[in-house]
Scaffold this motif. Sequence first.
Motif, PDB file in Angstrom:
ATOM      1  N   LEU A 159      81.474 -17.438  13.185  1.00 50.18           N
ATOM      2  CA  LEU A 159      80.392 -17.975  13.707  1.00 50.18           C
ATOM      3  C   LEU A 159      79.465 -17.057  14.627  1.00 50.18           C
ATOM      4  O   LEU A 159      79.695 -16.184  15.033  1.00 50.18           O
ATOM      5  N   ASP A 160      77.931 -17.099  14.441  1.00 50.65           N
ATOM      6  CA  ASP A 160      77.095 -16.283  15.115  1.00 50.65           C
ATOM      7  C   ASP A 160      77.111 -16.755  16.604  1.00 50.65           C
ATOM      8  O   ASP A 160      76.930 -15.961  17.658  1.00 50.65           O
ATOM      9  N   LEU A 161      77.392 -18.146  16.677  1.00 51.22           N
ATOM     10  CA  LEU A 161      77.044 -18.718  18.122  1.00 51.22           C
ATOM     11  C   LEU A 161      78.215 -19.851  18.072  1.00 51.22           C
ATOM     12  O   LEU A 161      78.332 -20.785  17.401  1.00 51.22           O
ATOM     13  N   ARG A 162      79.501 -19.797  18.858  1.00 57.00           N
ATOM     14  CA  ARG A 162      80.329 -20.744  19.020  1.00 57.00           C
ATOM     15  C   ARG A 162      80.032 -21.577  20.478  1.00 57.00           C
ATOM     16  O   ARG A 162      79.965 -20.983  21.435  1.00 57.00           O
ATOM     17  N   LEU A 163      79.797 -22.886  20.463  1.00 52.62           N
ATOM     18  CA  LEU A 163      79.668 -23.679  21.332  1.00 52.62           C
ATOM     19  C   LEU A 163      80.833 -24.361  21.983  1.00 52.62           C
ATOM     20  O   LEU A 163      82.077 -24.258  21.275  1.00 52.62           O
ATOM     21  N   ILE A 164      80.770 -24.450  23.212  1.00 54.94           N
ATOM     22  CA  ILE A 164      82.027 -25.285  23.959  1.00 54.94           C
ATOM     23  C   ILE A 164      82.233 -26.362  23.419  1.00 54.94           C
ATOM     24  O   ILE A 164      81.492 -27.281  22.972  1.00 54.94           O
ATOM     25  N   ASP A 165      83.653 -26.972  23.498  1.00 52.83           N
ATOM     26  CA  ASP A 165      84.245 -28.113  22.957  1.00 52.83           C
ATOM     27  C   ASP A 165      83.091 -29.471  23.707  1.00 52.83           C
ATOM     28  O   ASP A 165      82.971 -30.319  22.788  1.00 52.83           O
ATOM     29  N   ASN A 166      83.221 -29.278  24.721  1.00 49.93           N
ATOM     30  CA  ASN A 166      82.761 -30.591  25.557  1.00 49.93           C
ATOM     31  C   ASN A 166      81.368 -30.526  25.968  1.00 49.93           C
ATOM     32  O   ASN A 166      80.852 -30.880  26.993  1.00 49.93           O
ATOM     33  N   LEU A 167      80.586 -29.662  24.939  1.00 48.03           N
ATOM     34  CA  LEU A 167      79.104 -29.593  25.223  1.00 48.03           C
ATOM     35  C   LEU A 167      78.254 -30.709  25.594  1.00 48.03           C
ATOM     36  O   LEU A 167      77.445 -30.741  26.497  1.00 48.03           O
ATOM     37  N   ASP A 168      78.440 -31.930  24.825  1.00 53.05           N
ATOM     38  CA  ASP A 168      77.602 -33.195  25.235  1.00 53.05           C
ATOM     39  C   ASP A 168      78.294 -33.742  26.457  1.00 53.05           C
ATOM     40  O   ASP A 168      77.352 -34.657  26.736  1.00 53.05           O
ATOM     41  N   GLN A 169      79.282 -33.380  27.222  1.00 51.11           N
ATOM     42  CA  GLN A 169      79.516 -33.931  28.549  1.00 51.11           C
ATOM     43  C   GLN A 169      78.811 -33.321  29.445  1.00 51.11           C
ATOM     44  O   GLN A 169      78.861 -33.728  30.879  1.00 51.11           O
ATOM     45  N   LEU A 170      77.946 -32.274  29.308  1.00 47.89           N
ATOM     46  CA  LEU A 170      77.111 -31.738  30.179  1.00 47.89           C
ATOM     47  C   LEU A 170      75.668 -32.587  30.267  1.00 47.89           C
ATOM     48  O   LEU A 170      74.988 -32.244  31.275  1.00 47.89           O
ATOM     49  N   ASN A 171      75.161 -33.619  29.365  1.00 50.21           N
ATOM     50  CA  ASN A 171      74.132 -34.240  29.445  1.00 50.21           C
ATOM     51  C   ASN A 171      73.952 -34.906  30.971  1.00 50.21           C
ATOM     52  O   ASN A 171      74.706 -35.313  31.253  1.00 50.21           O
ATOM     53  N   PHE A 172      72.709 -34.831  31.565  1.00 49.94           N
ATOM     54  CA  PHE A 172      72.359 -35.453  32.678  1.00 49.94           C
ATOM     55  C   PHE A 172      73.124 -34.830  33.817  1.00 49.94           C
ATOM     56  O   PHE A 172      73.570 -35.627  34.649  1.00 49.94           O
ATOM     57  N   GLN A 173      73.924 -33.520  33.569  1.00 49.25           N
ATOM     58  CA  GLN A 173      74.577 -33.108  34.848  1.00 49.25           C
ATOM     59  C   GLN A 173      73.540 -31.879  35.342  1.00 49.25           C
ATOM     60  O   GLN A 173      73.132 -31.086  34.589  1.00 49.25           O
ATOM     61  N   GLU A 174      73.547 -31.707  36.642  1.00 49.39           N
ATOM     62  CA  GLU A 174      72.777 -30.742  37.122  1.00 49.39           C
ATOM     63  C   GLU A 174      73.572 -29.307  37.225  1.00 49.39           C
ATOM     64  O   GLU A 174      74.547 -29.165  38.131  1.00 49.39           O
ATOM     65  N   LEU A 175      73.474 -28.674  36.028  1.00 49.12           N
ATOM     66  CA  LEU A 175      74.372 -27.478  35.950  1.00 49.12           C
ATOM     67  C   LEU A 175      74.124 -26.588  36.872  1.00 49.12           C
ATOM     68  O   LEU A 175      73.075 -25.853  37.035  1.00 49.12           O
ATOM     69  N   PRO A 176      75.009 -25.759  37.511  1.00 48.61           N
ATOM     70  CA  PRO A 176      74.600 -24.656  38.598  1.00 48.61           C
ATOM     71  C   PRO A 176      74.544 -23.430  37.564  1.00 48.61           C
ATOM     72  O   PRO A 176      74.932 -23.321  36.322  1.00 48.61           O
ATOM     73  N   VAL A 177      74.234 -22.267  38.185  1.00 48.38           N
ATOM     74  CA  VAL A 177      73.984 -21.112  37.781  1.00 48.38           C
ATOM     75  C   VAL A 177      75.443 -20.537  37.252  1.00 48.38           C
ATOM     76  O   VAL A 177      76.493 -20.869  37.802  1.00 48.38           O
ATOM     77  N   ASN A 178      75.531 -19.862  35.933  1.00 46.87           N
ATOM     78  CA  ASN A 178      76.740 -19.436  35.394  1.00 46.87           C
ATOM     79  C   ASN A 178      77.336 -20.298  34.705  1.00 46.87           C
ATOM     80  O   ASN A 178      78.671 -19.998  34.331  1.00 46.87           O
ATOM     81  N   THR A 179      76.882 -21.545  34.455  1.00 43.08           N
ATOM     82  CA  THR A 179      77.607 -22.502  33.518  1.00 43.08           C
ATOM     83  C   THR A 179      77.735 -22.024  32.114  1.00 43.08           C
ATOM     84  O   THR A 179      76.651 -21.539  31.391  1.00 43.08           O
ATOM     85  N   LEU A 180      79.024 -22.023  31.600  1.00 39.01           N
ATOM     86  CA  LEU A 180      79.087 -21.454  30.229  1.00 39.01           C
ATOM     87  C   LEU A 180      78.873 -22.529  29.135  1.00 39.01           C
ATOM     88  O   LEU A 180      79.264 -23.464  29.289  1.00 39.01           O
ATOM     89  N   LEU A 181      78.097 -22.156  28.177  1.00 39.27           N
ATOM     90  CA  LEU A 181      77.584 -22.935  26.920  1.00 39.27           C
ATOM     91  C   LEU A 181      78.375 -22.396  25.692  1.00 39.27           C
ATOM     92  O   LEU A 181      78.543 -23.372  25.016  1.00 39.27           O
ATOM     93  N   GLY A 182      78.662 -21.361  25.662  1.00 38.25           N
ATOM     94  CA  GLY A 182      79.375 -20.792  24.507  1.00 38.25           C
ATOM     95  C   GLY A 182      79.324 -19.290  24.225  1.00 38.25           C
ATOM     96  O   GLY A 182      79.315 -18.565  25.381  1.00 38.25           O
ATOM     97  N   TRP A 183      79.606 -18.642  23.082  1.00 36.99           N
ATOM     98  CA  TRP A 183      79.896 -17.462  22.973  1.00 36.99           C
ATOM     99  C   TRP A 183      79.298 -16.693  21.728  1.00 36.99           C
ATOM    100  O   TRP A 183      79.160 -17.537  20.690  1.00 36.99           O
ATOM    101  N   GLN A 184      78.591 -15.312  21.846  1.00 40.94           N
ATOM    102  CA  GLN A 184      77.994 -14.706  20.810  1.00 40.94           C
ATOM    103  C   GLN A 184      78.917 -13.683  20.294  1.00 40.94           C
ATOM    104  O   GLN A 184      78.756 -12.482  21.331  1.00 40.94           O
ATOM    105  N   PRO A 185      79.772 -13.698  19.654  1.00 42.56           N
ATOM    106  CA  PRO A 185      80.708 -12.408  19.461  1.00 42.56           C
ATOM    107  C   PRO A 185      80.107 -11.291  18.940  1.00 42.56           C
ATOM    108  O   PRO A 185      80.806 -10.024  19.226  1.00 42.56           O
TER     109      PRO A 185
END
Length: 340
Positions: free
Chosen positions: A244-270
Motif C-alpha cells: 500500500l502507498d498509505l496504510r491506515l490504522i485499524d480503528n480509524l473510524d473510532q476517532l470521529n468526534f474525538q478531539e485528537l491531540p498533537v502526534n495522533t497516529l493515522l497511518g503509515w507511508q512506507p
Amino acid sequence: MLTIRYEMPAGLLNLEAHELYKKLEGPTLFHLAGRRKPPLFVSVLLHGNEPVGWEAIRHLLSQYQNRELPRALSLFVGNITAARYGLRRLDGQPDHNRIWTSGNTPEHAMATQVYEEMAKIGLFASIDIHNNTGLNPHYACVNKLATPFLHLAALFSRTVIYFVRPQGVQSLAFAELGPAVTLECGQPGCPQGVAHAHEYLTACLHLAEFPFQSVPKQDIELFHTVAVVRIPPGLRVGFHGDDLDLRLIDNLDQLNFQELPVNTLLGWQPSNRNILLTVTNEQDQEISGRYFYLNGTELRTCRPVMPSMLTRDIRIIRQDCLCYLMERMLLPNASFGVSP
C-alpha cells in the motif's frame, strides 16, 4: 429525468429503499397537501446506501394515510437506481449531493428543476436526511448561522456543524430559500436513527414558526468544518497489506468526534517522504502541512483537531473523502436573517 407527483402510488410505502425502482422510474418530487403552507421540504436517498430518510418517511406517512398532514410536505426521493444496489452512487453517476449547483449533466439539470419548483412554491424549511458509514453520533449541519437555521438544527441534536464546503450540496443551495439543515443519523440499519429522524420530522410538521430568540448557549455545541481530507486518485490505500502507498490504522473510524491531540497516529507511508493526503480549506487552498506531518513512515497530526466522517469503507473514501476536520466555534449573536 424528474417526475413530479401529487400523491403516493399504491403500495409505495410498503417498499424498502432498494425496492423503490419497482414503483418509481427515477428521482421523484412529491407534493402532498397539508393543513399549513408553505410545505416542509424533505430530501431522502441522495445517497443510495443511506436509507434512513426513506424509512422515517415511510413510517410517518403511514400514520397519516387516513388523515391530513399538519403541514404540506414536498418530498424528494433521489438516487433510486443506486438504492437498488445499496450503493452511494453508481459508477458514472455524479454524487446526488454534489449536483445542486451549476453543471452540465442530466442530474444537475434535474436538481435545478427541483430547486426552481420549490423556489416557485416556497418552503417552510428544508431537511436533507443521511446515514454515514463511520462511527459518528447523530448531528445536524447548517450552512448559515442565522437563528432559524440553528433552531432547526438544535431541534435534532445539540451537536451542530457549520460548513460551506463542499459546494453543490442540497442544504447549501436550499439555504437561499429558507432555513435548511442536513441530518446525519448514524449508520444504516440502525433503528435508533430511523426513530430519531421520524420523531424530528413529526415535530417539524407541527411547527407553526421559528422562535425569534437565539438558541441558548447551553443547548448547542457548535463546530466549524475547516478542511476536507481526500485521498488522491490512483493511490493504493487500505488497512492491511504491505503493497500500500498509505496504510491506515485499524480503528480509524473510532476517532470521529474525538478531539485528537498533537502526534495522533493515522497511518503509515512506507515509501514516500511527502504527505500523500490532500487537505483543502474553505478557500480550496492545499494546507496538508498545517494538520499532518511524517515521523519516518508514520503519518501523524501536528495540531489538535477533531475529525468527522472517518470510515473503513475504501469505496466511500474514494468516492467522497477520508474525513472532514473541525474546530469548536462560539455560538454567534442572534440573527434572524441571513448571516454574513
